[in-house]
Scaffold this motif. Structure first.
Motif, short mmCIF file in Angstrom:
data_model
loop_
_atom_site.label_atom_id
_atom_site.label_comp_id
_atom_site.label_asym_id
_atom_site.label_seq_id
_atom_site.Cartn_x
_atom_site.Cartn_y
_atom_site.Cartn_z
N ARG A 165 8.31 -7.05 20.91
CA ARG A 165 8.73 -8.16 20.05
C ARG A 165 9.09 -7.66 18.67
NH1 ARG A 165 4.76 -12.49 17.43
NH2 ARG A 165 6.27 -13.77 16.34
N LEU A 166 8.33 -6.71 18.16
CA LEU A 166 8.61 -6.16 16.84
C LEU A 166 9.96 -5.45 16.83
CD1 LEU A 166 7.79 -5.54 13.95
CD2 LEU A 166 6.52 -3.56 14.79
N ARG A 167 10.22 -4.63 17.85
CA ARG A 167 11.50 -3.92 17.93
C ARG A 167 12.66 -4.91 18.01
NH1 ARG A 167 8.60 -0.47 21.40
NH2 ARG A 167 9.43 -1.58 23.21
N ARG A 187 6.39 -2.21 4.20
CA ARG A 187 7.39 -1.79 3.21
C ARG A 187 8.23 -0.62 3.71
NH1 ARG A 187 4.74 0.97 -1.72
NH2 ARG A 187 4.42 2.50 -0.05
N ASP A 188 7.55 0.41 4.22
CA ASP A 188 8.25 1.65 4.55
C ASP A 188 8.88 1.64 5.94
OD1 ASP A 188 7.35 2.52 2.09
OD2 ASP A 188 5.58 3.50 2.93
N HIS A 189 8.22 1.01 6.91
CA HIS A 189 8.67 1.13 8.30
C HIS A 189 9.36 -0.12 8.84
CE1 HIS A 189 6.70 5.00 8.71
NE2 HIS A 189 5.63 4.48 8.12
N VAL A 190 9.24 -1.22 8.13
CA VAL A 190 9.95 -2.43 8.56
C VAL A 190 11.08 -2.72 7.57
CG1 VAL A 190 9.78 -4.89 9.08
CG2 VAL A 190 7.93 -3.35 9.75
N MET A 191 10.74 -3.08 6.34
CA MET A 191 11.77 -3.37 5.35
C MET A 191 12.67 -2.15 5.13
SD MET A 191 11.19 -6.54 4.35
CE MET A 191 11.95 -6.72 2.75
N GLY A 192 12.04 -0.99 5.00
CA GLY A 192 12.83 0.22 4.76
C GLY A 192 13.78 0.52 5.91
N THR A 193 13.32 0.35 7.14
CA THR A 193 14.16 0.62 8.31
C THR A 193 15.35 -0.33 8.35
OG1 THR A 193 12.31 1.45 9.60
CG2 THR A 193 14.20 0.64 10.83
N GLY A 201 8.40 2.53 -4.22
CA GLY A 201 9.11 1.35 -4.68
C GLY A 201 10.55 1.67 -5.04
N GLN A 202 10.77 2.81 -5.70
CA GLN A 202 12.12 3.21 -6.08
C GLN A 202 12.97 3.47 -4.85
OE1 GLN A 202 12.29 6.61 -8.66
NE2 GLN A 202 14.53 6.68 -8.66
N ARG A 203 12.37 4.09 -3.83
CA ARG A 203 13.11 4.40 -2.60
C ARG A 203 13.65 3.11 -1.96
NH1 ARG A 203 9.79 7.46 1.83
NH2 ARG A 203 9.90 9.10 0.23
N LEU A 204 12.81 2.06 -1.91
CA LEU A 204 13.26 0.81 -1.31
C LEU A 204 14.31 0.14 -2.19
CD1 LEU A 204 12.79 -0.93 1.18
CD2 LEU A 204 11.07 -2.21 -0.10
N MET A 205 14.09 0.20 -3.52
CA MET A 205 15.06 -0.42 -4.42
C MET A 205 16.41 0.29 -4.39
SD MET A 205 13.81 -3.15 -5.57
CE MET A 205 15.14 -3.52 -6.71
N ASP A 206 16.41 1.58 -4.06
CA ASP A 206 17.68 2.31 -3.92
C ASP A 206 18.51 1.77 -2.76
OD1 ASP A 206 17.17 3.91 -6.06
OD2 ASP A 206 16.48 5.64 -4.89
N ARG A 207 17.87 1.01 -1.87
CA ARG A 207 18.58 0.39 -0.75
C ARG A 207 18.92 -1.08 -1.04
NH1 ARG A 207 15.88 4.57 0.51
NH2 ARG A 207 16.20 5.79 2.42
N ILE A 208 18.54 -1.55 -2.23
CA ILE A 208 18.81 -2.94 -2.63
C ILE A 208 19.73 -2.99 -3.84
CG2 ILE A 208 17.81 -5.09 -3.50
CD1 ILE A 208 15.26 -4.45 -1.94
N ARG A 209 19.28 -2.37 -4.94
CA ARG A 209 19.95 -2.52 -6.23
C ARG A 209 21.45 -2.19 -6.20
NH1 ARG A 209 17.04 -2.33 -11.16
NH2 ARG A 209 15.38 -1.21 -10.08
#
Length: 318
Positions: free
Chosen positions: A219-221, A248-254, A293-301
């Motif tokens: 279901r998660l996949r 943060r890292d494995h769901v949102m980041g992916t 946090g910066q790594r995730l924001m680099d995929r948003i900002r």
């Protein structure tokens, strides 16, 4: 009008039945719908019409029903939302009358709305928000403070319709209750008309649900894949969630890593981008992790245009 079969049951037998049939045919020939049919197809003779008395009767009955339409849910026709049309073909110098069922305008409108809704999925968002009545004029005139942002949204929708899916999304930021979610639902609804699929996710509840999916990997996949592949993805109220490092890292980041430079992602938040980065940089489990946090924001900002949504609180909150 009752059915022709019910009428025939009351007709006299023998020659009287033939006379009754002729009388009913005379009455049907005076109907405006039949007059219009004969005007379109002058090749139809009285004999042709008599041989198709049942089709003519059904045609007239449903034309009357549609003229006094009581609404789709109370449609009196044999098949809800459909009415009979008659077509004529000439074969070997003989006119042949055919009938077929076609959907009415009310049914077409309902089907079109259902198709729109099928293109947009929501997670933890009230479905009524997606199917509500949207007024572009009110979006601007009721709150002049947000008119620039709303006009930017209108331009984004127009550009996407004309040029196809964009790579950049939008970041809607502002106080509680200023209509950010409403605007995103409007965008999804409008672009669904162009055939684009969409998903809107209320992030605080999504994050909690993801934690419970650890025991349901399939279901998660499936959920992650849906969010990766949909044309338009909206993260609603991002920054209000109780974030864990794994989500943060494995769901949102992916999800965001896949979508950047491919498909647009949209956000609504009470936090500006810098505040959101600080939010992502701290978790209850691992404390401060600025680089995460910066790594995730680099995929948003770099992939959003920031829109300030001001105005009063539509929820009546203080």
């Amino acid at each position: 009008m009752e059915s022709l079969g019910e009428l025939i049951k009351r007709w006299p037998l023998g020659a009287g039945m033939q006379a009754e049939a002729e009388r009913h045919l005379d009455a049907l020939l005076e109907e405006p719908a039949v007059r219009e049919l004969r005007a379109r197809h002058p090749e139809l003779t009285r004999r042709d019409l008599r041989l198709n008395l049942n089709r003519i009767y059904q045609y007239v009955k449903e034309q009357r029903h549609c003229a006094a339409c009581p609404g789709l849910d109370r449609c009196p026709n044999d098949i809800e939302g459909y009415y009979t049309v008659l077509e004529c073909e000439v074969q070997s110098d003989k006119a042949q009358l055919y009938d077929r069922k076609v959907p009415c305008s009310l049914l077409k409108a309902r089907q079109a709305e259902q198709q729109l809704r099928s293109r947009v999925r929501s997670f933890y968002i009230d479905e009524s928000a997606l199917g509500g009545s949207f007024s572009p004029t009110e979006m601007v005139t009721l709150e002049p403070e947000r008119s620039a942002a709303v006009n930017h949204l209108f331009k984004y929708i127009k550009t996407t319709r004309e040029n196809g899916l964009q790579k950049r999304g939008l970041y809607l930021v502002g106080p509680f209750g200023t209509g950010k979610t409403y605007l995103m639902c409007y965008m999804l609804h409008e672009l669904a008309k162009s055939g684009l699929s969409g998903v809107i996710v209320y992030v605080p509840e999504f994050v909690e649900d993801v934690k419970s999916m650890l025991d349901e990997p399939a279901r998660l996949r499936e959920t992650i894949e849906l969010m990766k592949q949909t044309d338009l993805l909206v993260f609603d109220d991002i920054g209000a969630e109780n974030l864990s490092p794994w989500v943060r890292d494995h769901v949102m980041g992916t999800i965001l890593n896949y979508r950047m430079n491919r498909k647009p992602t949209f956000y609504t938040s009470n936090h500006d981008l810098d505040a959101l980065e600080r939010h992502f940089s701290f978790t209850n489990k691992d404390g401060e992790e600025a680089h995460k946090g910066q790594r995730l924001m680099d995929r948003i900002r770099p992939f959003v245009d920031r829109l300030w949504i001001g105005g009063g609180n539509k929820r009546g909150l203080t």
